[in-house]
Design a protein around this motif. Structure first.
Motif, PDB file in Angstrom:
ATOM      1  N   SER A 316      17.936  -7.738  -7.467  1.00  0.00           N
ATOM      2  CA  SER A 316      17.718  -8.155  -8.863  1.00  0.00           C
ATOM      3  C   SER A 316      16.402  -8.924  -8.982  1.00  0.00           C
ATOM      4  O   SER A 316      15.648  -8.753  -9.945  1.00  0.00           O
ATOM      5  CB  SER A 316      18.850  -9.058  -9.359  1.00  0.00           C
ATOM      6  N   LEU A 317      16.140  -9.774  -7.995  1.00  0.00           N
ATOM      7  CA  LEU A 317      14.916 -10.582  -8.017  1.00  0.00           C
ATOM      8  C   LEU A 317      13.673  -9.692  -7.897  1.00  0.00           C
ATOM      9  O   LEU A 317      12.691  -9.858  -8.623  1.00  0.00           O
ATOM     10  CB  LEU A 317      14.963 -11.597  -6.866  1.00  0.00           C
ATOM     11  N   TYR A 318      13.748  -8.733  -6.978  1.00  0.00           N
ATOM     12  CA  TYR A 318      12.636  -7.803  -6.781  1.00  0.00           C
ATOM     13  C   TYR A 318      12.365  -7.019  -8.071  1.00  0.00           C
ATOM     14  O   TYR A 318      11.220  -6.797  -8.458  1.00  0.00           O
ATOM     15  CB  TYR A 318      12.972  -6.845  -5.632  1.00  0.00           C
ATOM     16  N   PHE A 319      13.439  -6.639  -8.732  1.00  0.00           N
ATOM     17  CA  PHE A 319      13.330  -5.924 -10.010  1.00  0.00           C
ATOM     18  C   PHE A 319      12.578  -6.778 -11.037  1.00  0.00           C
ATOM     19  O   PHE A 319      11.613  -6.329 -11.657  1.00  0.00           O
ATOM     20  CB  PHE A 319      14.745  -5.588 -10.513  1.00  0.00           C
ATOM     21  N   GLN A 320      13.019  -8.017 -11.193  1.00  0.00           N
ATOM     22  CA  GLN A 320      12.365  -8.873 -12.189  1.00  0.00           C
ATOM     23  C   GLN A 320      10.935  -9.205 -11.782  1.00  0.00           C
ATOM     24  O   GLN A 320      10.059  -9.377 -12.635  1.00  0.00           O
ATOM     25  CB  GLN A 320      13.155 -10.185 -12.383  1.00  0.00           C
ATOM     26  N   TYR A 321      10.695  -9.287 -10.500  1.00  0.00           N
ATOM     27  CA  TYR A 321       9.341  -9.575 -10.016  1.00  0.00           C
ATOM     28  C   TYR A 321       8.376  -8.469 -10.465  1.00  0.00           C
ATOM     29  O   TYR A 321       7.244  -8.739 -10.876  1.00  0.00           O
ATOM     30  CB  TYR A 321       9.362  -9.684  -8.494  1.00  0.00           C
ATOM     31  N   HIS A 648       1.406  -1.329   1.252  1.00  0.00           N
ATOM     32  CA  HIS A 648       1.147   0.120   1.487  1.00  0.00           C
ATOM     33  C   HIS A 648       1.348   0.481   2.938  1.00  0.00           C
ATOM     34  O   HIS A 648       2.064   1.488   3.169  1.00  0.00           O
ATOM     35  CB  HIS A 648      -0.276   0.445   1.001  1.00  0.00           C
ATOM     36  N   PRO A 649       0.894  -0.219   3.989  1.00  0.00           N
ATOM     37  CA  PRO A 649      -0.013  -1.358   3.997  1.00  0.00           C
ATOM     38  C   PRO A 649      -1.469  -0.930   3.774  1.00  0.00           C
ATOM     39  O   PRO A 649      -1.764   0.208   4.088  1.00  0.00           O
ATOM     40  CB  PRO A 649       0.168  -1.936   5.409  1.00  0.00           C
ATOM     41  N   PRO A 650      -2.363  -1.810   3.304  1.00  0.00           N
ATOM     42  CA  PRO A 650      -2.154  -3.221   2.967  1.00  0.00           C
ATOM     43  C   PRO A 650      -1.492  -3.374   1.596  1.00  0.00           C
ATOM     44  O   PRO A 650      -1.002  -2.379   1.046  1.00  0.00           O
ATOM     45  CB  PRO A 650      -3.593  -3.752   2.906  1.00  0.00           C
ATOM     46  N   PHE A 651      -1.508  -4.609   1.062  1.00  0.00           N
ATOM     47  CA  PHE A 651      -0.946  -4.844  -0.271  1.00  0.00           C
ATOM     48  C   PHE A 651      -1.474  -3.826  -1.270  1.00  0.00           C
ATOM     49  O   PHE A 651      -2.665  -3.624  -1.398  1.00  0.00           O
ATOM     50  CB  PHE A 651      -1.304  -6.266  -0.753  1.00  0.00           C
ATOM     51  N   GLN A 652      -0.557  -3.198  -1.969  1.00  0.00           N
ATOM     52  CA  GLN A 652      -0.912  -2.308  -3.088  1.00  0.00           C
ATOM     53  C   GLN A 652       0.230  -2.424  -4.087  1.00  0.00           C
ATOM     54  O   GLN A 652       1.381  -2.226  -3.720  1.00  0.00           O
ATOM     55  CB  GLN A 652      -1.081  -0.879  -2.577  1.00  0.00           C
ATOM     56  N   ILE A 653      -0.061  -2.683  -5.340  1.00  0.00           N
ATOM     57  CA  ILE A 653       0.998  -3.138  -6.249  1.00  0.00           C
ATOM     58  C   ILE A 653       1.900  -2.023  -6.763  1.00  0.00           C
ATOM     59  O   ILE A 653       3.000  -2.280  -7.257  1.00  0.00           O
ATOM     60  CB  ILE A 653       0.374  -3.924  -7.424  1.00  0.00           C
ATOM     61  N   ASP A 654       1.467  -0.764  -6.613  1.00  0.00           N
ATOM     62  CA  ASP A 654       2.246   0.342  -7.182  1.00  0.00           C
ATOM     63  C   ASP A 654       3.693   0.362  -6.709  1.00  0.00           C
ATOM     64  O   ASP A 654       4.607   0.662  -7.478  1.00  0.00           O
ATOM     65  CB  ASP A 654       1.566   1.697  -6.906  1.00  0.00           C
ATOM     66  N   GLY A 655       3.919   0.030  -5.434  1.00  0.00           N
ATOM     67  CA  GLY A 655       5.283   0.045  -4.902  1.00  0.00           C
ATOM     68  C   GLY A 655       6.185  -0.958  -5.607  1.00  0.00           C
ATOM     69  O   GLY A 655       7.381  -0.704  -5.808  1.00  0.00           O
ATOM     70  N   ASN A 656       5.620  -2.100  -6.013  1.00  0.00           N
ATOM     71  CA  ASN A 656       6.416  -3.047  -6.794  1.00  0.00           C
ATOM     72  C   ASN A 656       6.868  -2.420  -8.105  1.00  0.00           C
ATOM     73  O   ASN A 656       8.040  -2.493  -8.485  1.00  0.00           O
ATOM     74  CB  ASN A 656       5.608  -4.313  -7.124  1.00  0.00           C
ATOM     75  N   PHE A 657       5.903  -1.802  -8.794  1.00  0.00           N
ATOM     76  CA  PHE A 657       6.220  -1.242 -10.104  1.00  0.00           C
ATOM     77  C   PHE A 657       7.139  -0.020  -9.975  1.00  0.00           C
ATOM     78  O   PHE A 657       8.082   0.144 -10.746  1.00  0.00           O
ATOM     79  CB  PHE A 657       4.932  -0.874 -10.841  1.00  0.00           C
ATOM     80  N   GLY A 658       6.844   0.816  -8.992  1.00  0.00           N
ATOM     81  CA  GLY A 658       7.690   1.992  -8.766  1.00  0.00           C
ATOM     82  C   GLY A 658       9.097   1.578  -8.349  1.00  0.00           C
ATOM     83  O   GLY A 658      10.086   2.211  -8.735  1.00  0.00           O
ATOM     84  N   GLY A 659       9.191   0.516  -7.562  1.00  0.00           N
ATOM     85  CA  GLY A 659      10.499   0.025  -7.119  1.00  0.00           C
ATOM     86  C   GLY A 659      11.308  -0.501  -8.288  1.00  0.00           C
ATOM     87  O   GLY A 659      12.501  -0.189  -8.443  1.00  0.00           O
ATOM     88  N   THR A 660      10.672  -1.271  -9.139  1.00  0.00           N
ATOM     89  CA  THR A 660      11.347  -1.800 -10.331  1.00  0.00           C
ATOM     90  C   THR A 660      11.824  -0.651 -11.228  1.00  0.00           C
ATOM     91  O   THR A 660      12.971  -0.627 -11.680  1.00  0.00           O
ATOM     92  CB  THR A 660      10.389  -2.736 -11.097  1.00  0.00           C
TER      93      THR A 660
END
Ligand code: FUC
Length: 776
Positions: A316-321, A648-660
């Motif tokens: 849930s936290l990862y989703f809201q993040y 990705h690595p390295p940090f890439q934000i798409d995975g956060n958004f795709g995960g949510t």
């Protein structure tokens, strides 16, 4: 307490490196807060600080060599095609512009011996807070980047008067990429520079200190505060990308913000963030001890999950993040979220931290509509409009075509010529077409006809390019050529390997959805008369087909793939984010999509964060909750950094958004023309509640489930349209205002979509009314 209503990340120690720092942002102005008591670092970004200006990179020799390249591809002479395309079809120069950091704000304090430390990011407030004791005094700091006031704010406070003293600096890279650094007015530092390259922007950052008690002065390029009770630091930054005089603008912004009290600044910031964040609540409960997990710092929770533990609250936290990150990196008036959102510390960032539009930028915006942050989508639409202007030139000069085109990358200047000389990716003319589907999706969710009227021309112009670009594959079908199936390699029967091809499946799938959208939008707007060429082309696009392994085929012919575990799964576009393949309506194709996905995974697919996130979405669309869940957990285990940034690595934000987006897709779907509640609920999410998710057609949905089954849902209608709903057969009753409502077995749906276990009903709705679905 870390409950669903006040989600936050927290830690017992300062960030030891960038991937542990916590992000703040107002869409445009970002900071990565380390929270170090004695040597604070806030790494700074402003979204328009990019190297270089606009450039005409269209290859002047493209058009002349295009026919030869096409012939070579169709003849299977791949090596020759590649050599010629690399020279004739690549951008000149090869690369677009890249993003850069604004700099760093550092504070030196005499607090080396600190204790009782805590650092947190409150997602609902958009505030980072640090607290610790040093020398018997409790110090607290708060940090946020305000959208209403356009400033980044740092507040230092202590529980003993006169105990705050520090020296602040602004720096930019080890090489000090700064042209001017001076003090101003006894309380300010001004840092200015040129971003570099011809036509590049100038930037300016202004830091100002407002102590309460004590004193402020400047010595050289240091800003000194001594003996203060409390201090507010304001940082403004601008570039000539938006402002003729960045320094004057920064000064004005700081002056206006400084006229407000700290509490007023904080109050308007928190109101601005908490409203959109609060639109959606998610509380997933499993068999794990949620209360115990919530007592643990975020990095320890992540570690426990890495070791195989369950933590439903972390999901849930990862989703809201992901929602928080979108709000912090993409607000009306800002540039779209790039590969790193807005948070990047490198002068030469990975993949330039620009816009990779063969999946990554699109993925950034997957949660925008479903997760109720539709206004965050706007910066992408602005970029598309600017790409339209450049893309027309690229279409005409490189290919002799009407319409507008973009390839697999774009940058701050909306460049549309190909990027890199990298055959698996470069010569792919679908970037604008795919992006334009985001316009259509925005309309499908929000139903704003004026918006559709404004962007219809853009969608049509992106489609029009292909009326000229497509060629006959030899059997009457119309295909793209040259193109690639991003970013995979195929093997011909004679052993020759290559990437350039005619009619990769993804292209035909994107075109089908775009052309259908253009036709439908034309009808809705009463401009359907112009749609004949699009209809005719639609009829000649290749249909998805099933290959020798039972997989959805990736190319026009059933070639062997060089990398069966490739991170790109482009040929499943029609399953997700497209909507042509569904379990209920195209079961054979859905089964073939499953085989394709299983093959990718069996060969090591999902090894980058974004690839894993896409896989979650695909399993959700295949209505396989267990697989979707397993991949959510892999995303957390393999591809998530201590600050919950995607790796990705390295940090890439798409995975956060795709995960949510994937988590939302497991709970609610509406792509197939009806709403489906809990389509991919895994066993591990035993019970829970999701509030405020959006469905196409202007519906906002709350869902509550228990024991793995729907208990109740509320569907609020914003547009008053007909609601079509697929439910488990005989399992639910619909009411409004406490009275059962008449529902029809849906005439369109039951022939195709209804099976023994489900039924589709439909009912008219009234704007503003809520319809309650209750399990029997
Ligand atoms: C695409 C991907 C890479 C990376 C890059 C930014 O090219 O294939 O994995 O995400 O974009």
């Amino acid at each position: 307490m870390n409950d669903a209503n006040r989600p936050f990340l927290w830690y017992r120690k300062p960030a030891a490196e960038w991937n542990e720092a916590l992000p703040i942002g107002n869409g445009r102005l970002g900071g990565m807060v380390f929270g170090i008591p004695d040597r604070e670092r806030i790494q700074l970004n402003e979204d328009s600080v990019w190297y270089g200006g606009p450039a005409d990179r269209n290859n002047p020799d493209a058009l002349e060599h295009l026919p030869a390249i096409r012939r070579l591809i169709l003849d299977g002479r791949l090596g020759e095609a590649h050599r010629l395309a690399a020279m004739a079809l690549s951008g000149t120069p090869e690369s677009q512009r890249h993003y850069m950091p604004l700099g760093e704000l550092s504070l030196q304090l005499d607090h080396a011996g600190y204790g009782d430390y805590r650092r947190e990011l409150d997602l609902a407030a958009g505030v980072v807070a640090v607290s610790y004791t040093a020398g018997g005094v409790r110090h607290t700091r708060e940090y946020f980047s305000s959208y209403p006031d356009r400033v980044l704010v740092v507040r230092l406070a202590a529980d003993r008067k006169g105990s705050i003293s520090f020296a602040a600096r602004l720096t930019r890279g080890k090489q000090r990429y700064v042209d001017e650094l001076r003090s101003s007015g006894g309380r300010m530092l001004v840092m200015k520079g040129h971003c570099g390259g011809r036509g590049g922007s100038d930037f300016c950052a202004v830091l100002a200190a407002y102590p309460e008690g004590g004193s402020v002065r400047t010595i050289g390029e240091h800003l000194l505060v001594e003996g203060a009770d409390r201090v507010t630091l304001l940082l403004a930054a601008e570039t000539t990308f938006r402002r003729a005089d960045p320094e004057a603008e920064c000064m004005r912004t700081v002056r206006e913000a400084s006229a407000k009290t700290y509490d007023a600044l904080r109050g308007s910031h928190v109101a601005d963030v908490s409203a959109p964040i609060g639109r959606v609540r998610l509380d997933i409960r499993g068999s794990d001890d949620a209360a115990a997990a919530a007592e643990l710092p975020t990095d320890e929770r992540l570690e426990r999950v890495r070791e195989g533990g369950e933590d439903s609250g972390l999901v849930s936290l990862y989703f809201q993040y992901g929602r928080y990150l979108l709000l912090a990196s993409s607000r009306p008036g800002s540039l779209p979220a790039n590969l790193q959102g807005i948070w990047n510390e490198h002068m030469r960032p990975p993949w330039d931290s620009k816009y990779t539009i063969n999946i990554n930028t699109q993925m950034n915006y997957w949660p925008a509509e479903t997760c109720n942050l539709a206004e965050c989508h706007e910066p992408l639409f602005d970029l598309i409009e600017r790409m339209r202007v450049n893309g027309r030139v690229t279409a005409r000069r490189m290919y002799g075509c009407r319409g507008f085109v973009a390839h697999h990358n774009t940058d701050i200047w909306a460049d549309t010529a190909p990027q890199d000389i990298y055959l698996p990716a470069t010569h792919w003319p679908m970037g604008a077409a795919w992006l334009c589907l985001h316009l259509w999706e925005h309309y499908r969710f929000g139903g704003d006809r004026d918006f559709l009227a404004r962007c219809y021309g853009t969608m049509k112009e992106a489609a029009a390019f292909f009326l000229d670009y497509l060629i006959d594959s030899g059997d009457g079908r119309l295909v793209t050529c040259p193109s690639v199936s991003p970013e995979n390699t195929y093997v011909l029967p004679n052993g020759e390997q290559g990437q350039l091809c005619a009619g990769p499946s993804m292209d035909s799938q994107i075109l089908r959805e775009l052309f259908e959208a253009v036709v439908e939008a034309g009808q809705l707007l009463g401009e359907g008369g112009e749609s004949a060429p699009f209809r005719e082309t639609l009829a000649r696009l290749p249909e998805p087909c099933v290959g020798k392994h039972g997989q959805l085929q990736e190319w026009l012919a059933d070639y062997e793939e060089k990398h069966p575990g490739h991170r790109h799964i482009s040929h499943l576009f029609a399953l997700h984010p497209g909507s042509a393949i569904t379990v209920k309506e195209t079961p054979e194709l859905a089964a073939a999509a499953r085989v394709a996905l299983e093959r990718r995974l069996a060969h090591g697919g999902g090894h980058t964060g974004w690839s894993r996130a896409w896989i979650v979405n695909m399993w959700a669309r295949l209505e396989d909750g267990e697989q979707a869940y397993a991949n959510v957990m892999e995303l957390l285990r393999q591809s998530t950094l201590p600050n919950l940034f995607d790796n990705h690595p390295p940090f890439q934000i798409d995975g956060n958004f795709g995960g949510t987006a994937g988590i939302a897709e497991m709970l609610l779907q509406s792509h197939a023309g009806y709403i489906r509640l809990l389509p991919a609920l895994p066993k591990a999410w035993e019970s829970g509640r999701a509030e405020g998710l959006r469905a196409r057609g202007g519906f906002v949905v709350d869902i509550e489930w228990e024991g793995g089954k729907l208990r109740t849902a509320a569907i609020r209608s914003a547009l008053g349209g007909r609601c079509r709903l697929m439910l488990d057969r005989n399992a639910a009753r619909v009411s409004a205002d406490g009275r059962p409502i008449e529902t029809d077995a849906d005439a369109d749906a039951d022939s195709v979509a209804d099976s023994g276990s489900t039924k589709t009903i439909s009912f008219p709705t009234e704007t503003g009314r809520a319809y309650i679905v209750k399990a029997l």
